[in-house]
Structure formats: C-alpha cells, structure tokens
Design a protein around this motif. Structure first.
Motif, PDB file in Angstrom:
ATOM      1  N   ALA A 138      -1.421  -0.335   8.087  1.00 28.33           N
ATOM      2  CA  ALA A 138      -1.985  -1.558   7.505  1.00 28.33           C
ATOM      3  C   ALA A 138      -1.161  -1.998   6.312  1.00 28.33           C
ATOM      4  CB  ALA A 138      -3.433  -1.326   7.092  1.00 28.33           C
ATOM      5  N   ALA A 139      -0.431  -1.051   5.713  1.00 25.71           N
ATOM      6  CA  ALA A 139       0.399  -1.388   4.552  1.00 25.71           C
ATOM      7  C   ALA A 139       1.254  -0.194   4.155  1.00 25.71           C
ATOM      8  CB  ALA A 139      -0.466  -1.799   3.361  1.00 25.71           C
ATOM      9  N   VAL A 140       2.298  -0.512   3.412  1.00 29.32           N
ATOM     10  CA  VAL A 140       3.055   0.531   2.724  1.00 29.32           C
ATOM     11  C   VAL A 140       2.894   0.235   1.241  1.00 29.32           C
ATOM     12  CG1 VAL A 140       5.284   1.636   2.395  1.00 29.32           C
ATOM     13  CG2 VAL A 140       4.719   0.601   4.604  1.00 29.32           C
TER      14      VAL A 140
ATOM     15  N   ASP B  81       1.122   1.671  -4.852  1.00 28.09           N
ATOM     16  CA  ASP B  81       0.163   1.266  -5.887  1.00 28.09           C
ATOM     17  C   ASP B  81       0.860   0.723  -7.122  1.00 28.09           C
ATOM     18  OD1 ASP B  81      -2.301   1.702  -4.559  1.00 28.09           O
ATOM     19  OD2 ASP B  81      -1.876   3.843  -4.655  1.00 28.09           O
ATOM     20  N   GLU B  82       0.567   1.300  -8.271  1.00 30.98           N
ATOM     21  CA  GLU B  82       1.091   0.746  -9.522  1.00 30.98           C
ATOM     22  C   GLU B  82       2.616   0.838  -9.625  1.00 30.98           C
ATOM     23  OE1 GLU B  82      -1.434   2.555 -12.752  1.00 30.98           O
ATOM     24  OE2 GLU B  82      -1.225   0.503 -13.476  1.00 30.98           O
TER      25      GLU B  82
ATOM     26  N   PHE C 117      11.287   1.597   2.482  1.00 31.93           N
ATOM     27  CA  PHE C 117      10.610   0.796   3.509  1.00 31.93           C
ATOM     28  C   PHE C 117      11.155  -0.624   3.503  1.00 31.93           C
ATOM     29  CE2 PHE C 117       7.118  -2.356   4.051  1.00 31.93           C
ATOM     30  CZ  PHE C 117       7.057  -2.323   5.437  1.00 31.93           C
ATOM     31  N   MET C 118      11.276  -1.205   2.307  1.00 31.58           N
ATOM     32  CA  MET C 118      11.779  -2.578   2.202  1.00 31.58           C
ATOM     33  C   MET C 118      13.191  -2.667   2.771  1.00 31.58           C
ATOM     34  SD  MET C 118       9.282  -4.130   0.733  1.00 31.58           S
ATOM     35  CE  MET C 118       9.370  -5.404  -0.483  1.00 31.58           C
TER      36      MET C 118
ATOM     37  N   ASP D  87       2.338  -3.862  12.623  1.00 29.71           N
ATOM     38  CA  ASP D  87       1.415  -4.250  11.557  1.00 29.71           C
ATOM     39  C   ASP D  87      -0.024  -4.231  12.044  1.00 29.71           C
ATOM     40  OD1 ASP D  87       2.396  -5.230   8.821  1.00 29.71           O
ATOM     41  OD2 ASP D  87       3.978  -5.932  10.179  1.00 29.71           O
TER      42      ASP D  87
ATOM     43  N   THR E 288      -4.404  -3.514  10.509  1.00 27.27           N
ATOM     44  CA  THR E 288      -5.325  -3.701   9.387  1.00 27.27           C
ATOM     45  C   THR E 288      -6.232  -2.476   9.332  1.00 27.27           C
ATOM     46  OG1 THR E 288      -6.970  -5.198   8.396  1.00 27.27           O
ATOM     47  CG2 THR E 288      -6.934  -5.086  10.803  1.00 27.27           C
ATOM     48  N   CYS E 289      -6.604  -2.067   8.119  1.00 24.45           N
ATOM     49  CA  CYS E 289      -7.266  -0.765   7.915  1.00 24.45           C
ATOM     50  C   CYS E 289      -8.400  -0.471   8.909  1.00 24.45           C
ATOM     51  CB  CYS E 289      -7.809  -0.648   6.494  1.00 24.45           C
ATOM     52  SG  CYS E 289      -6.672  -1.140   5.189  1.00 24.45           S
TER      53      CYS E 289
ATOM     54  N   GLN F 130      -4.243  -1.789  -5.429  1.00 24.19           N
ATOM     55  CA  GLN F 130      -3.335  -2.583  -6.265  1.00 24.19           C
ATOM     56  C   GLN F 130      -4.007  -3.780  -6.916  1.00 24.19           C
ATOM     57  OE1 GLN F 130      -0.370  -2.563  -2.877  1.00 24.19           O
ATOM     58  NE2 GLN F 130       1.006  -2.859  -4.587  1.00 24.19           N
TER      59      GLN F 130
ATOM     60  N   LEU G 289     -11.478   1.207  -4.689  1.00 28.67           N
ATOM     61  CA  LEU G 289     -10.591   2.032  -3.866  1.00 28.67           C
ATOM     62  C   LEU G 289      -9.558   2.727  -4.755  1.00 28.67           C
ATOM     63  CD1 LEU G 289     -10.567   2.059  -0.668  1.00 28.67           C
ATOM     64  CD2 LEU G 289      -8.371   0.943  -0.882  1.00 28.67           C
TER      65      LEU G 289
ATOM     66  N   GLU H 204     -11.632   7.956  -8.335  1.00 21.13           N
ATOM     67  CA  GLU H 204     -12.535   9.077  -8.057  1.00 21.13           C
ATOM     68  C   GLU H 204     -13.870   8.853  -8.763  1.00 21.13           C
ATOM     69  OE1 GLU H 204     -10.881  12.996  -8.419  1.00 21.13           O
ATOM     70  OE2 GLU H 204      -9.117  12.466  -7.252  1.00 21.13           O
TER      71      GLU H 204
ATOM     72  N   PHE I 111       6.606  -8.035   2.760  1.00 19.66           N
ATOM     73  CA  PHE I 111       5.526  -7.679   1.830  1.00 19.66           C
ATOM     74  C   PHE I 111       4.902  -6.358   2.294  1.00 19.66           C
ATOM     75  CE2 PHE I 111       4.826 -12.562   1.663  1.00 19.66           C
ATOM     76  CZ  PHE I 111       5.843 -12.716   0.739  1.00 19.66           C
ATOM     77  N   PRO I 112       3.991  -5.793   1.496  1.00 21.45           N
ATOM     78  CA  PRO I 112       3.459  -4.453   1.829  1.00 21.45           C
ATOM     79  C   PRO I 112       2.678  -4.351   3.134  1.00 21.45           C
ATOM     80  CG  PRO I 112       3.021  -4.962  -0.478  1.00 21.45           C
ATOM     81  CD  PRO I 112       3.574  -6.209   0.139  1.00 21.45           C
ATOM     82  N   GLY I 113       2.021  -5.427   3.568  1.00 18.67           N
ATOM     83  CA  GLY I 113       1.198  -5.334   4.772  1.00 18.67           C
ATOM     84  C   GLY I 113      -0.189  -5.893   4.511  1.00 18.67           C
TER      85      GLY I 113
ATOM     86  N   PHE J 285      -3.260  -4.744   4.771  1.00 20.67           N
ATOM     87  CA  PHE J 285      -4.397  -3.927   4.304  1.00 20.67           C
ATOM     88  C   PHE J 285      -5.647  -4.278   5.135  1.00 20.67           C
ATOM     89  CE2 PHE J 285      -1.557  -3.862   0.615  1.00 20.67           C
ATOM     90  CZ  PHE J 285      -1.565  -2.529   0.263  1.00 20.67           C
TER      91      PHE J 285
ATOM     92  N   TYR K  15      -5.867   2.807 -13.059  1.00 13.18           N
ATOM     93  CA  TYR K  15      -4.656   2.057 -13.392  1.00 13.18           C
ATOM     94  C   TYR K  15      -4.171   2.398 -14.799  1.00 13.18           C
ATOM     95  CZ  TYR K  15      -5.986  -0.624  -9.276  1.00 13.18           C
ATOM     96  OH  TYR K  15      -6.322  -0.994  -7.996  1.00 13.18           O
ATOM     97  N   PRO K  16      -3.674   3.629 -14.988  1.00 11.24           N
ATOM     98  CA  PRO K  16      -3.280   4.061 -16.331  1.00 11.24           C
ATOM     99  C   PRO K  16      -2.178   3.192 -16.947  1.00 11.24           C
ATOM    100  CG  PRO K  16      -2.593   5.666 -14.666  1.00 11.24           C
ATOM    101  CD  PRO K  16      -3.515   4.693 -13.989  1.00 11.24           C
ATOM    102  N   ALA K  17      -1.181   2.836 -16.159  1.00 12.22           N
ATOM    103  CA  ALA K  17      -0.065   2.056 -16.711  1.00 12.22           C
ATOM    104  C   ALA K  17      -0.551   0.679 -17.160  1.00 12.22           C
ATOM    105  CB  ALA K  17       1.057   1.920 -15.686  1.00 12.22           C
ATOM    106  N   PHE K  18      -1.401   0.076 -16.360  1.00 12.09           N
ATOM    107  CA  PHE K  18      -1.957  -1.240 -16.688  1.00 12.09           C
ATOM    108  C   PHE K  18      -2.800  -1.163 -17.968  1.00 12.09           C
ATOM    109  CE2 PHE K  18      -5.619  -4.138 -16.430  1.00 12.09           C
ATOM    110  CZ  PHE K  18      -4.973  -5.360 -16.347  1.00 12.09           C
TER     111      PHE K  18
ATOM    112  N   ALA L   3      -0.570  10.185 -18.600  1.00 11.42           N
ATOM    113  CA  ALA L   3       0.515  10.836 -17.834  1.00 11.42           C
ATOM    114  C   ALA L   3       1.602  11.424 -18.735  1.00 11.42           C
ATOM    115  CB  ALA L   3       1.140   9.834 -16.881  1.00 11.42           C
TER     116      ALA L   3
END
Lengths: 274, 247
Positions: free
Chosen positions: A73-75, A78-79, A86-87, A99, A101-102, B30, B54, B57, B109-111, B113, B233-236, B247
């Motif tokens: 669904a995605a790669v 996160d932050e 991948f790109m 592609d 979806t979850c 994200q 999402l 914890e 793009f990432p996908g 989701f 989101y620690p960095a944010f 961290a």
C-alpha cells in the motif's frame, strides 16, 4: 533446542529466490537481521508483500537487488522522509510495483487464512488502483442488500511470512501482543519464519495473559534467536529505532556508491568477520 | 506565552476546530500536524473525543492488528480522518502514487496507504497538505488513489470535508463537486492563493482571515499536546514545540 531452532543464515537459505514474502511495517515486527542475511546470500527476484506497507526493510532489500516485485500500500520511512532506494528503483523501472491499499492487503490475507478464493472489501470503487489490478474485480451483493459495485480481492497466500518478535518459546509459539497483523500473516502463509529477541523459558500458550497475543507454533516452521533482531528499526515494547544509524543510512542511500558502502559495512563485512 | 505563533501551530489549531464535537478521530501515517490537531481537540473535549493514532503505542486503542482501523471505519465508528496527496485536484481527487503515466511515473510518491478505502467511508475527511503550489493543487490528478466524488450507485458514507494548506482553508461542496475558499491564513491573500492554485474554485465576496488560536489553546498545545505528540513524532515535536529530543 528442538529442530525448530536454527540460524538466521539458515532462515535466509530457506527463503528461496522468487519467493513471495510477507513483511510487517517498521512499527510492527521486522526481522532486519534476516533481511541482512538475505542480502548477504544474494537473494534474487523476491516478491515482497508489505502488510500493509514496508519501510527500511523493504528499501534495503530493494537497494540490494533482492526484489523483483513489490506489492504494497506504500513505502514509508515515516518522519525520515522518502525511501531513497525504492524511489531510485521505481524511477529506473528496475522493480515491478503492485500498488494496493491497506485494507485490501489485509482482506486478501484474510481470504487465504480462511482458505477461500477472494474477499469482498468496501471502498476502492473509483480508484485507479482498480484498473491496474488483475487480481481485483467488482461484483454485486448476491443477497441484494446493497446496491452498486463491491470490490472483490483475490486471496493472498505468501510463500513465507518473515517476522521478528520479542518472545518465542521452545515449541515455536511466538508472542506478538496486539500486533495481530502478524497473526493473519502467519495464518495465511505456507510457512512462517520467526526471529525472536528472547527465548521464553516456558510455554507461552500455558499463560492465560500471554496466550491471546501468541502465534501458535503450529503455523511456525522455524525460529532463530536474534537479540536486537529488529535493529536498526525498533521493536514494539522493547526498543525504539536507532535514530543515528537510520539517518546515516538515509544519507548514504541517496547514491549508489553510498548505499554500497552501507552494505559493505553493515551486511558484508560483519558476515566476512564471522 | 511569549513565543510567536509558529505556522504549524496555526494549522494545528485550524484543523482541531474542525474536530470539536466528534467522538472518534483516527490519524494515519506521517501526519504530525493532523495528529497534533486530534490530540488538541481531545484535550479540549473533556474526555468525549477518542483519538486513534497509527504508529503510536500510547494513543492507539486497537488490539486486532492493522485491519481494525479499517473494519471500524466501514462500520461507521470513525468520524474523521486525514488524507494528503502529492497531487490534489479541483474535484478533491487525491494522488499518492506518482506523477506521469502510471506505471511509468516520472516522480514516484509513497503509495496510496488506506486512502482508496477510508475516503469513501469516513464522514469527515480533512485533506491536509502544507505545500500550497500549482504543482500540488492541480486541475486533474495523474492518478486517482482515491476519488473525491462518486456516482450515485456507489456505497459511500464518507468524503472530503475541507482542504487545509499552508496558505488557506477550502471547504468542499460535494453537490457542486468544487472547493470554495473558506479562509485565508494571516499574511496571505486571495490573489496569492489564486496564483498558486492550479484548479478552479469558488470565492465568496468576503473571505475571512483564518482565526488564530487563543492563549488557552496555545498553552494546551505547547504543553500537554506537545508531550503527547512527541511519542509518535519526536523530530516534529522538537522542531515546533522545542520538546526534549528523546533520541
């Protein structure tokens, strides 16, 4: 130890080239130690299934040339931002991306765990994803309670589910807590390979508190003890991601040479030193 | 409260205002600004708002794995969710896959989701994209990860409510299938927004300025909410609120 128990290298050998391998996302249970062993043995043409996405683990395997097809669904890192290898692979067209979806990935695995050929899923109608999937189609509610199209997704049966967990016992029972996507993955796959931070001295299924969050050994083909086996990503309830290491990875993985130096230092050199 | 209002804080407060009175808000991957907004709305709700985040914890109630959020949404148990997009068009279609002729995308793009599913099932989907440029807000997306509107016969209980960017807020009119400029953030203006928006939208005669958070809201945001969001989101949190980096 029973014959269930083996080395990480053996797990990597038993995931053949071309295998369909289900992987958990970075915040769940990633067997990074086995991913490194797969790279070290030169695994090829893997079909990775992100359940429902992949992160550093997928990026690394793609960068190392182990992957032919990525179904996800995605790669996402996160932050940390976009996944560099991948790109690069997507741009070069060197991997095939399926592609999804979850919920459709979860549903496909649920169909496999039930031994049925497909599963209806809500939503998705009107998404271009549907146009590009020959394993998804639309049907109608045979009972006539709902009008309009309903998306049907084909069962997803991985050859192997590969996961890392905090605890496994000598019977191959593997504790996953509430990360129950790994339960579905284990139910759906032909074989499940588990690495565990720690071996539990006892029977996880005999403990009423632990048993509900435990994958029964009946689904588990092999276990390898690997302390810190999710490193450099984190493991739920145990340790967080290794931030400095992941930033170093990202920096290096921006270029082919940098990524090669990463593999030399953290995959090939430790292997050669054994 | 001496520090100036950070742009992120304005966006968080703006999104949080759209969540007041709801019962269950879920936040995907994200999403530090929507996540902070949901936690702010929860902090103000006196315990009536539930937040499921999402990747967290501490702020996720789910015990049945990755599928549970989606099962919840299909049953109508989630009131609001957030989606973004590498491209968003004037009919609120979103593209999380890539630019160009799929599958031969020029930019990947990432996908998608869970967007293809949740967009149709969560009543109040707030589109959030900080970058407000003509390259993001396009006349027509190159790939529809999730459609903004559907035909009559499609089972659809959810859809776009608003689009929040770094420059303004648009409302979405599902009947007209168009966005309408709802407010402009302080320091920005209507002409600038026209210049940087690739799609057509409606503009009322009077466009208000986006309201800035009051002192009580800011205190809550920089205190309790900053600490809560730092877990995921620690960095944010360090960058925006100056929380200690774990961290």
């Amino acid at each position: 130890m029973s014959e269930l128990f083996t080395s990480v290298e053996d797990l990597a050998e038993r995931i053949p080239d071309g295998a369909k391998v289900a992987l958990a996302p970075d915040y769940s249970g990633c067997s990074m130690v086995t991913a490194r062993a797969l790279i070290a043995r030169g695994a090829k043409d893997l079909h990775l299934i992100g359940v429902p996405s992949v992160g550093f683990q997928g990026d690394m395997l793609i960068g190392a040339g182990c992957v032919e097809t990525l179904e996800t669904a995605a790669v996402t890192l996160d932050e940390y931002g976009p996944a560099p290898r991948f790109m690069a692979a997507a741009k070069a067209g060197s991997i095939k991306v399926i592609d999804g979806t979850c919920p459709a990935i979860h549903a496909g695995l649920q169909a496999a765990e039930k031994g049925i050929p497909f599963m209806p899923v809500r939503g998705i109608v009107g998404s271009d994803l549907l146009k590009h999937r020959d394993d998804w189609t639309t049907g109608t509610d045979p009972f006539g309670e709902q009008d309009g199209p309903l998306v049907l997704v084909k069962a997803i049966q991985p050859d192997v589910t590969l996961i890392h967990v905090p605890l496994a016992d000598r019977n191959g029972n593997a504790w996953i807590g509430v990360r129950r996507e790994m339960m579905v993955m284990a139910h759906a796959a032909r074989e499940t390979f588990v690495t565990a931070d720690e071996i539990y001295d006892g029977d996880l299924l005999a403990d009423e508190q632990l048993a509900p969050g435990t994958i029964p050994g009946l689904y588990v083909s092999a276990v390898s003890q690997a302390a810190n086996g999710a490193w450099p990503v984190g493991l739920f309830g145990r340790y967080g991601p290794d931030d400095a290491h992941l930033r170093d990875y990202l920096e290096r993985a921006r270029t082919d040479e940098g990524f090669a130096s990463y593999l030399d230092e953290f995959v090939y050199a430790p292997k050669a030193a054994e | 409260m001496s520090a100036e209002l950070a742009p992120e804080e304005l966006l968080i407060a703006t999104v949080a205002d759209m969540l007041d009175g709801l019962h269950h808000v879920a936040v995907g991957a994200q999403s530090p600004i929507p996540g902070s907004a949901a936690l702010l709305a929860r902090a103000r709700s006196g315990g009536s708002l539930r937040v499921s985040m999402l990747g967290s914890e501490a702020h996720s109630p789910f015990t049945d794995g990755g599928r549970e959020l989606f099962d919840c949404a299909a049953q109508g148990r989630i009131d609001a969710f957030f989606l973004g997009g590498g491209q968003i068009d004037g009919q609120a279609n979103i593209n999380l896959v890539g630019i160009g002729d799929y599958p031969n995308t020029k930019v990947r793009f990432p996908g998608s989701f869970g967007s293809a599913y949740l967009y149709l099932l969560v009543p109040r989907v707030i589109l959030f994209r900080e970058e407000h440029t003509a390259r993001v807000l396009v006349p027509k997306v190159d790939f529809i990860s999730a459609p903004g509107v559907s035909d009559e016969d499609v089972h659809r209980t959810g859809g776009p409510h608003a689009l929040v960017t770094g420059r303004c807020v648009f409302d979405f009119d599902a009947d007209a299938r168009r966005f309408r400029l709802a407010s402009v953030h302080p320091g920005h203006d209507v002409d600038e927004i026209r210049e940087h928006t690739g799609f057509d939208y409606d503009v009322p005669d009077v466009v208000p300025e986006t309201s800035v958070p009051d002192a009580t809201t800011l205190e809550l945001l920089r205190g309790r909410v900053a600490d809560e969001v730092a877990e995921t989101y620690p960095a944010f949190a360090t960058r925006v609120f100056g929380t200690a980096d774990a961290a």
